[in-house]
Design a protein around this motif. Structure first.
Motif, PDB file in Angstrom:
ATOM      1  N   ARG A 150      22.095  41.344  20.234  1.00 52.37           N
ATOM      2  CA  ARG A 150      22.113  41.930  21.579  1.00 52.37           C
ATOM      3  C   ARG A 150      22.594  40.941  22.635  1.00 52.37           C
ATOM      4  O   ARG A 150      22.586  41.245  23.817  1.00 52.37           O
ATOM      5  CB  ARG A 150      20.707  42.423  21.950  1.00 52.37           C
ATOM      6  CG  ARG A 150      20.199  43.568  21.079  1.00 52.37           C
ATOM      7  CD  ARG A 150      18.849  44.035  21.558  1.00 52.37           C
ATOM      8  NE  ARG A 150      18.903  44.466  22.956  1.00 52.37           N
ATOM      9  CZ  ARG A 150      17.826  44.633  23.729  1.00 52.37           C
ATOM     10  NH1 ARG A 150      16.628  44.361  23.239  1.00 52.37           N
ATOM     11  NH2 ARG A 150      17.949  45.040  24.967  1.00 52.37           N
ATOM     12  N   ARG A 151      22.980  39.744  22.189  1.00 45.39           N
ATOM     13  CA  ARG A 151      23.508  38.696  23.068  1.00 45.39           C
ATOM     14  C   ARG A 151      22.495  38.239  24.126  1.00 45.39           C
ATOM     15  O   ARG A 151      22.865  37.850  25.240  1.00 45.39           O
ATOM     16  CB  ARG A 151      24.802  39.164  23.744  1.00 45.39           C
ATOM     17  CG  ARG A 151      25.957  39.341  22.773  1.00 45.39           C
ATOM     18  CD  ARG A 151      27.209  39.824  23.488  1.00 45.39           C
ATOM     19  NE  ARG A 151      28.368  39.794  22.600  1.00 45.39           N
ATOM     20  CZ  ARG A 151      28.689  40.746  21.735  1.00 45.39           C
ATOM     21  NH1 ARG A 151      27.891  41.812  21.618  1.00 45.39           N
ATOM     22  NH2 ARG A 151      29.761  40.641  20.968  1.00 45.39           N
ATOM     23  N   VAL A 152      21.216  38.315  23.779  1.00 46.19           N
ATOM     24  CA  VAL A 152      20.193  37.774  24.681  1.00 46.19           C
ATOM     25  C   VAL A 152      20.299  36.250  24.697  1.00 46.19           C
ATOM     26  O   VAL A 152      20.271  35.611  25.756  1.00 46.19           O
ATOM     27  CB  VAL A 152      18.782  38.213  24.231  1.00 46.19           C
ATOM     28  CG1 VAL A 152      17.717  37.568  25.119  1.00 46.19           C
ATOM     29  CG2 VAL A 152      18.648  39.728  24.280  1.00 46.19           C
ATOM     30  N   VAL A 153      20.410  35.659  23.495  1.00 42.01           N
ATOM     31  CA  VAL A 153      20.631  34.216  23.344  1.00 42.01           C
ATOM     32  C   VAL A 153      21.635  34.006  22.219  1.00 42.01           C
ATOM     33  O   VAL A 153      21.813  34.891  21.368  1.00 42.01           O
ATOM     34  CB  VAL A 153      19.319  33.459  23.011  1.00 42.01           C
ATOM     35  CG1 VAL A 153      18.377  33.458  24.197  1.00 42.01           C
ATOM     36  CG2 VAL A 153      18.637  34.065  21.791  1.00 42.01           C
ATOM     37  N   PRO A 154      22.304  32.840  22.154  1.00 48.31           N
ATOM     38  CA  PRO A 154      23.209  32.563  21.041  1.00 48.31           C
ATOM     39  C   PRO A 154      22.490  32.563  19.702  1.00 48.31           C
ATOM     40  O   PRO A 154      21.265  32.377  19.634  1.00 48.31           O
ATOM     41  CB  PRO A 154      23.750  31.160  21.384  1.00 48.31           C
ATOM     42  CG  PRO A 154      23.561  31.028  22.855  1.00 48.31           C
ATOM     43  CD  PRO A 154      22.311  31.806  23.181  1.00 48.31           C
ATOM     44  N   GLY A 155      23.269  32.746  18.613  1.00 48.44           N
ATOM     45  CA  GLY A 155      22.686  32.912  17.285  1.00 48.44           C
ATOM     46  C   GLY A 155      21.809  31.760  16.837  1.00 48.44           C
ATOM     47  O   GLY A 155      20.668  31.960  16.407  1.00 48.44           O
ATOM     48  N   THR A 156      22.313  30.513  16.931  1.00 52.58           N
ATOM     49  CA  THR A 156      21.519  29.370  16.471  1.00 52.58           C
ATOM     50  C   THR A 156      20.274  29.178  17.333  1.00 52.58           C
ATOM     51  O   THR A 156      19.216  28.793  16.822  1.00 52.58           O
ATOM     52  CB  THR A 156      22.362  28.085  16.497  1.00 52.58           C
ATOM     53  OG1 THR A 156      22.961  27.930  17.800  1.00 52.58           O
ATOM     54  CG2 THR A 156      23.462  28.130  15.459  1.00 52.58           C
ATOM     55  N   VAL A 157      20.386  29.443  18.629  1.00 54.44           N
ATOM     56  CA  VAL A 157      19.222  29.345  19.520  1.00 54.44           C
ATOM     57  C   VAL A 157      18.162  30.359  19.116  1.00 54.44           C
ATOM     58  O   VAL A 157      16.965  30.048  19.069  1.00 54.44           O
ATOM     59  CB  VAL A 157      19.644  29.567  20.987  1.00 54.44           C
ATOM     60  CG1 VAL A 157      18.414  29.702  21.885  1.00 54.44           C
ATOM     61  CG2 VAL A 157      20.514  28.424  21.470  1.00 54.44           C
ATOM     62  N   ALA A 158      18.602  31.580  18.801  1.00 55.69           N
ATOM     63  CA  ALA A 158      17.661  32.629  18.408  1.00 55.69           C
ATOM     64  C   ALA A 158      16.907  32.247  17.138  1.00 55.69           C
ATOM     65  O   ALA A 158      15.694  32.439  17.037  1.00 55.69           O
ATOM     66  CB  ALA A 158      18.409  33.945  18.193  1.00 55.69           C
ATOM     67  N   ILE A 159      17.626  31.680  16.163  1.00 59.99           N
ATOM     68  CA  ILE A 159      16.992  31.298  14.889  1.00 59.99           C
ATOM     69  C   ILE A 159      16.006  30.165  15.094  1.00 59.99           C
ATOM     70  O   ILE A 159      14.840  30.236  14.675  1.00 59.99           O
ATOM     71  CB  ILE A 159      18.057  30.893  13.861  1.00 59.99           C
ATOM     72  CG1 ILE A 159      19.004  32.062  13.571  1.00 59.99           C
ATOM     73  CG2 ILE A 159      17.389  30.430  12.564  1.00 59.99           C
ATOM     74  CD1 ILE A 159      18.357  33.275  12.979  1.00 59.99           C
ATOM     75  N   ASP A 191      21.123  24.837  21.958  1.00 57.97           N
ATOM     76  CA  ASP A 191      20.706  24.624  23.342  1.00 57.97           C
ATOM     77  C   ASP A 191      19.193  24.400  23.360  1.00 57.97           C
ATOM     78  O   ASP A 191      18.401  25.335  23.258  1.00 57.97           O
ATOM     79  CB  ASP A 191      21.074  25.843  24.194  1.00 57.97           C
ATOM     80  CG  ASP A 191      20.867  25.596  25.684  1.00 57.97           C
ATOM     81  OD1 ASP A 191      20.024  24.748  26.036  1.00 57.97           O
ATOM     82  OD2 ASP A 191      21.540  26.253  26.496  1.00 57.97           O
ATOM     83  N   VAL A 192      18.799  23.133  23.484  1.00 60.86           N
ATOM     84  CA  VAL A 192      17.387  22.775  23.349  1.00 60.86           C
ATOM     85  C   VAL A 192      16.542  23.383  24.461  1.00 60.86           C
ATOM     86  O   VAL A 192      15.336  23.617  24.282  1.00 60.86           O
ATOM     87  CB  VAL A 192      17.229  21.236  23.318  1.00 60.86           C
ATOM     88  CG1 VAL A 192      17.548  20.635  24.671  1.00 60.86           C
ATOM     89  CG2 VAL A 192      15.837  20.832  22.872  1.00 60.86           C
ATOM     90  N   ARG A 193      17.143  23.683  25.613  1.00 62.14           N
ATOM     91  CA  ARG A 193      16.375  24.275  26.713  1.00 62.14           C
ATOM     92  C   ARG A 193      15.833  25.639  26.315  1.00 62.14           C
ATOM     93  O   ARG A 193      14.638  25.928  26.465  1.00 62.14           O
ATOM     94  CB  ARG A 193      17.267  24.409  27.951  1.00 62.14           C
ATOM     95  CG  ARG A 193      17.818  23.106  28.482  1.00 62.14           C
ATOM     96  CD  ARG A 193      18.905  23.348  29.490  1.00 62.14           C
ATOM     97  NE  ARG A 193      20.017  24.115  28.926  1.00 62.14           N
ATOM     98  CZ  ARG A 193      21.136  24.416  29.575  1.00 62.14           C
ATOM     99  NH1 ARG A 193      21.283  24.026  30.831  1.00 62.14           N
ATOM    100  NH2 ARG A 193      22.102  25.108  29.007  1.00 62.14           N
ATOM    101  N   LEU A 194      16.708  26.493  25.785  1.00 59.71           N
ATOM    102  CA  LEU A 194      16.287  27.843  25.419  1.00 59.71           C
ATOM    103  C   LEU A 194      15.389  27.827  24.183  1.00 59.71           C
ATOM    104  O   LEU A 194      14.453  28.622  24.068  1.00 59.71           O
ATOM    105  CB  LEU A 194      17.515  28.714  25.172  1.00 59.71           C
ATOM    106  CG  LEU A 194      18.448  28.888  26.375  1.00 59.71           C
ATOM    107  CD1 LEU A 194      19.620  29.793  26.017  1.00 59.71           C
ATOM    108  CD2 LEU A 194      17.689  29.447  27.568  1.00 59.71           C
ATOM    109  N   VAL A 195      15.682  26.913  23.242  1.00 53.20           N
ATOM    110  CA  VAL A 195      14.825  26.792  22.059  1.00 53.20           C
ATOM    111  C   VAL A 195      13.408  26.398  22.474  1.00 53.20           C
ATOM    112  O   VAL A 195      12.418  26.964  21.994  1.00 53.20           O
ATOM    113  CB  VAL A 195      15.405  25.764  21.066  1.00 53.20           C
ATOM    114  CG1 VAL A 195      14.417  25.510  19.918  1.00 53.20           C
ATOM    115  CG2 VAL A 195      16.732  26.248  20.507  1.00 53.20           C
ATOM    116  N   ALA A 196      13.306  25.425  23.377  1.00 52.96           N
ATOM    117  CA  ALA A 196      11.984  25.000  23.858  1.00 52.96           C
ATOM    118  C   ALA A 196      11.268  26.138  24.572  1.00 52.96           C
ATOM    119  O   ALA A 196      10.061  26.339  24.394  1.00 52.96           O
ATOM    120  CB  ALA A 196      12.137  23.797  24.794  1.00 52.96           C
TER     121      ALA A 196
END
Length: 367
Positions: A116-125, A146-151
């Protein structure tokens, strides 16, 4: 004139670092008082975010970050008792089934967020991976996500999972010893020979990782070396609380400094979708815990805490302060999931992101 200007900016930056440290400590103490998980990591992260909004990007030095990563690895080794590992070996199918069920659920939910393009694929995983939040964040950073969104995703899940676990524990049976969680032991006695040996172990981990050039090398190598030291009984690993707080602060500042104004606005925008995915994951894990109760005769509270998706340190505190909970089983399940993500997390993130990207391309072609 240039020397005076340089001296002025150095003094100004020193003042900023002091202000950041004071604000981080105040926020952390407040969060600790209200029993927030990972308070002394989240406090510095929030403080650094506030500074970043005023264009005061306070980024710690890279060598210091790697040293703190190794410290976190050593700390994780202390949370992996030999009893938990032996428990896993005795019930392999049960633990593998529990681990893979949670991983499948988190992967599906992260795939939906990416599709759904909320976040990039690797960030979502990485953000949805139910391992230890700090470990997943550090590994995501080393693998280019993107460590910001992952955090954001990881620590939001830690808070929500911990609150849910605390509520379930409260309704199933009373929790003992909760007031002690408000105490911060800054003046504990230190066994200096063991602490010096621990610092040497951490330094060796950093040096070895520099030559091996592994992603998340300081973290993984420190875990392996520390587990070896514990198993052989070479010395007692000592990590004083003030030293750990310092390492938490460095990692928290490193993450928070990346939240500039634009990144913060984007994080606020996607937060509702992330919260929904976390609630769905908590609900699915609750259903899995019911299966443990019914088919394996495990008590409900132990089953629920064992299947809770992440926040292993917070879950360990709740389990250890609750009556009639099989703490060894809870930590064994959490440990098994952490080990799996340490070994296979990078492969899982890459493959899942590729699959999601292909699905999006096929959807675009069909439209």
């Amino acid at each position: 004139m240039s020397l005076l200007s340089t001296h002025y900016f150095d003094r100004k930056k020193e003042r900023y670092w002091l202000e950041l440290a004071v604000l981080s400590f105040v926020i952390s103490v407040g969060m600790q008082y209200f029993s927030f998980p990972a308070a002394f990591l989240l406090g510095p992260m929030f403080a650094a975010i506030l500074f970043a909004q005023k264009n005061r990007v306070m980024q710690p030095a890279r060598p210091l970050i790697r040293y703190c990563q190794s410290t976190i690895g050593v700390m994780i080794s202390l949370a992996l008792p030999i009893e938990a590992l032996s428990n896993i070996s005795q019930h392999l199918m049960l633990f593998f089934g529990g681990v893979f069920s949670v991983l499948i659920a988190s992967t599906v939910l992260s795939g939906i967020l990416a599709y759904r393009r909320v976040v990039p694929g690797t960030v979502a995983i990485w953000g949805s991976s139910p391992g230890a939040a700090t470990v997943m964040t550090l590994m995501a950073q080393d693998h280019g996500a993107d460590v910001r969104l992952v955090a954001l995703m990881q620590y939001l899940r830690v808070i929500m999972v911990s609150l849910a676990a605390a509520l379930v524990t409260h309704f199933f049976m009373p929790v003992s010893g909760l007031p002690t969680e408000h105490h911060i032991h800054l003046y504990e006695p230190i066994v200096w020979p063991d602490f010096i040996n621990t610092l040497i172990l951490i330094s060796v981990s950093v040096i070895v990782s520099k030559y091996l050039k592994l992603p998340s090398g300081p973290l993984i190598i420190a875990i392996v070396l520390a587990i070896t030291v514990n198993y052989l009984g070479l010395f007692t690993i000592v990590l004083p609380t003030p030293y750990l707080f310092f390492c938490y602060a460095i990692i928290g500042w490193n993450i928070g400094a990346r939240f500039t104004g634009e990144a913060t606005r984007y994080a606020i925008k996607i937060m509702p979708n992330i919260c929904i995915s976390i609630l769905l994951l908590i609900g699915f894990c609750s259903l899995l815990s019911l299966a443990l109760v019914r088919y394996f005769d495990i008590d409900p509270l132990t089953a629920y805490l064992a299947m809770s998706p992440g926040g292993a340190d917070s879950i360990a505190i709740i389990a250890s302060t609750s009556h009639n909970v099989n703490v060894s089983f809870v930590m064994a399940m959490q440990t098994c999931r952490l080990f799996f993500m340490l070994i296979f997390g990078p492969i899982l993130a890459t493959k899942a992101a590729q699959i999601v990207e292909r699905l999006k391309q096929n959807s675009t072609k069909q439209n």
